[in-house]
Write a protein that holds these residues in place. Structure first.
Motif, PDB file in Angstrom:
ATOM      1  N   ALA A 156       0.830  -1.210   0.000  1.00 12.41           N
ATOM      2  CA  ALA A 156       0.000   0.000   0.000  1.00 12.41           C
ATOM      3  C   ALA A 156       0.864   1.260   0.000  1.00 12.41           C
ATOM      4  O   ALA A 156       0.604   2.207  -0.756  1.00 12.41           O
ATOM      5  N   ILE A 157       1.896   1.273   0.836  1.00 12.20           N
ATOM      6  CA  ILE A 157       2.775   2.440   0.896  1.00 12.20           C
ATOM      7  C   ILE A 157       3.620   2.537  -0.364  1.00 12.20           C
ATOM      8  O   ILE A 157       3.887   3.636  -0.869  1.00 12.20           O
ATOM      9  N   GLU A 158       4.038   1.401  -0.908  1.00  6.00           N
ATOM     10  CA  GLU A 158       4.787   1.431  -2.164  1.00  6.00           C
ATOM     11  C   GLU A 158       3.953   2.065  -3.277  1.00  6.00           C
ATOM     12  O   GLU A 158       4.474   2.820  -4.096  1.00  6.00           O
ATOM     13  N   ARG A 159       2.666   1.776  -3.306  1.00  6.35           N
ATOM     14  CA  ARG A 159       1.785   2.388  -4.317  1.00  6.35           C
ATOM     15  C   ARG A 159       1.695   3.889  -4.106  1.00  6.35           C
ATOM     16  O   ARG A 159       1.732   4.667  -5.071  1.00  6.35           O
ATOM     17  N   VAL A 160       1.593   4.296  -2.851  1.00  2.50           N
ATOM     18  CA  VAL A 160       1.549   5.728  -2.532  1.00  2.50           C
ATOM     19  C   VAL A 160       2.833   6.405  -2.985  1.00  2.50           C
ATOM     20  O   VAL A 160       2.828   7.473  -3.611  1.00  2.50           O
ATOM     21  N   ARG A 161       3.949   5.762  -2.682  1.00  2.32           N
ATOM     22  CA  ARG A 161       5.250   6.341  -3.016  1.00  2.32           C
ATOM     23  C   ARG A 161       5.453   6.394  -4.527  1.00  2.32           C
ATOM     24  O   ARG A 161       5.970   7.385  -5.063  1.00  2.32           O
TER      25      ARG A 161
END
Length: 367
Positions: free
Chosen positions: A351-356
């Motif tokens: 999820a955070i990788e997608r945000v980043r």
């Protein structure tokens, strides 16, 4: 740079010739996958001479290429060189195996400080042997920075890059950033006083806002041409890897055109990266792989690699064997007080990788 291209050719020729020789004989071999510029000039030849094992050596120029090959499996490799921040993913996926420490008698040569840092990615130091390491920091053209910002330019601070007034002036002589969101975004977070390995999506919005404000002054995002552009004087500031800048500095000095390049680790702290020797889980020749890893743990073997690549090694007993100009360079071997401020990058949730990734895409496009 001549040294890099020569070594690249050496790697390719060694790989080709070794592959042909291996196919034509029953000589024991070890298959190695490494960065293209990441081994001493005679290490492969010396290893074969000393061990009787033929190194079949292939190279890559992107961590993403390595990671994809490892996660796909059945690569045919025995030993690969993997950066610290992809280790957790490789371990979780079962792509690499625990090391038989009884087959690695040279492990005591390793620097315990680096082993402790590496625990953030390999908690019990079971899977990875630190090989070469460095930092992310600022590479700059001494004279162009001085001309743009004066004698008091904050070359030892992230302010040089992240303060808009500074960057606006430096944009006239060229500013480059690594095309590496997993490294640049944590640095921006750290500059803002936020956790560099944050798992809070709101923090990434703040980092995105900072970088979007600076985007008009950034010449390009690229991980491959910074070295040549720094050494030629085509850019005056880069956020990049330490080894890239030291190689650019050496190339500029060899060219003799008056381009002065320096590297600084910002006083606020910076990422520490460690490239590690790991044994592939489905290695066809694990015993030979361990022999190769143990060979690279010999101080007299790894010291020439540091001199050649201008990148620190993780072998504390090799330091005295490294050329004085290299081992005394604080940008290559930082003093303890600088080491204390260096932080290890960690992988994030999907999820955070997608945000980043989405934030990075917006930053690069300027939207």
């Amino acid at each position: 740079m001549l040294r890099r291209s020569t070594l690249l050719n050496l790697g390719l020729v060694t790989s080709l010739c070794s592959g042909l020789a291996s196919a034509a004989s029953d000589v024991p071999s070890v298959h190695v996958y490494n960065w293209y510029d990441y081994i001493g000039p005679t290490t492969l030849k010396d290893f074969q001479r000393d061990s009787g094992i033929l190194p079949v050596y292939d190279t890559f120029d992107s961590g993403e290429v390595l990671e994809a090959k490892m996660l796909t499996g059945h690569s045919g490799y025995d030993v690969v060189v993997a950066s610290n921040f992809i280790l957790p993913g490789l371990i979780k996926a079962g792509a690499i195996q625990k090391l038989d420490r009884s087959q690695l008698p040279n492990l005591p040569h390793l620097n315990p400080v680096l082993l402790e840092k590496l625990r953030a990615n390999d908690p019990d130091n079971l899977y990875a042997v630190p090989y070469l390491w460095g930092t992310d920091g600022l590479g700059y053209n001494v004279d162009k920075i001085k001309a743009a910002l004066g004698e008091d330019a904050p070359v030892n601070s992230w302010d040089l890059l992240f303060k808009e007034d500074n960057l606006a002036k430096l944009s006239q002589c060229g500013v480059a950033l690594l095309d590496a969101p997993a490294e640049i975004m944590p640095i921006a977070l750290h500059y803002l006083g936020l956790p560099p390995n944050s798992s809070n999506p709101e923090d990434y919005k703040k980092a995105q806002a900072l970088l979007l404000k600076l985007r008009p002054y950034i010449t390009y995002f690229d991980s491959s041409k910074i070295q040549s552009d720094l050494s030629n004087g085509d850019i005056c500031l880069a956020l990049t890897w330490s080894g890239t800048v030291h190689s650019a500095k050496q190339a500029a000095e060899e060219a003799g055109k008056g381009v002065r390049v320096e590297y600084s680790i910002p006083v606020e702290g910076a990422p520490l990266w460690i490239d590690n020797l790991v044994l592939v889980n489905d290695s066809p020749r694990p015993a030979n792989g361990l022999a190769f890893i143990n060979y690279l743990l010999r101080p007299e073997v790894v010291a020439p690699a540091t001199d050649w690549i201008m990148t620190a090694n993780a072998n504390r007993d090799a330091t005295a064997l490294v050329t004085a100009a290299v081992r005394d360079n604080p940008g290559i071997y930082p003093p303890p007080e600088v080491m204390a401020k260096l932080f290890i990058l960690q992988p994030q949730s999907h999820a955070i990788e997608r945000v980043r990734t989405r934030a990075w895409s917006n930053i690069k496009s300027g939207h």
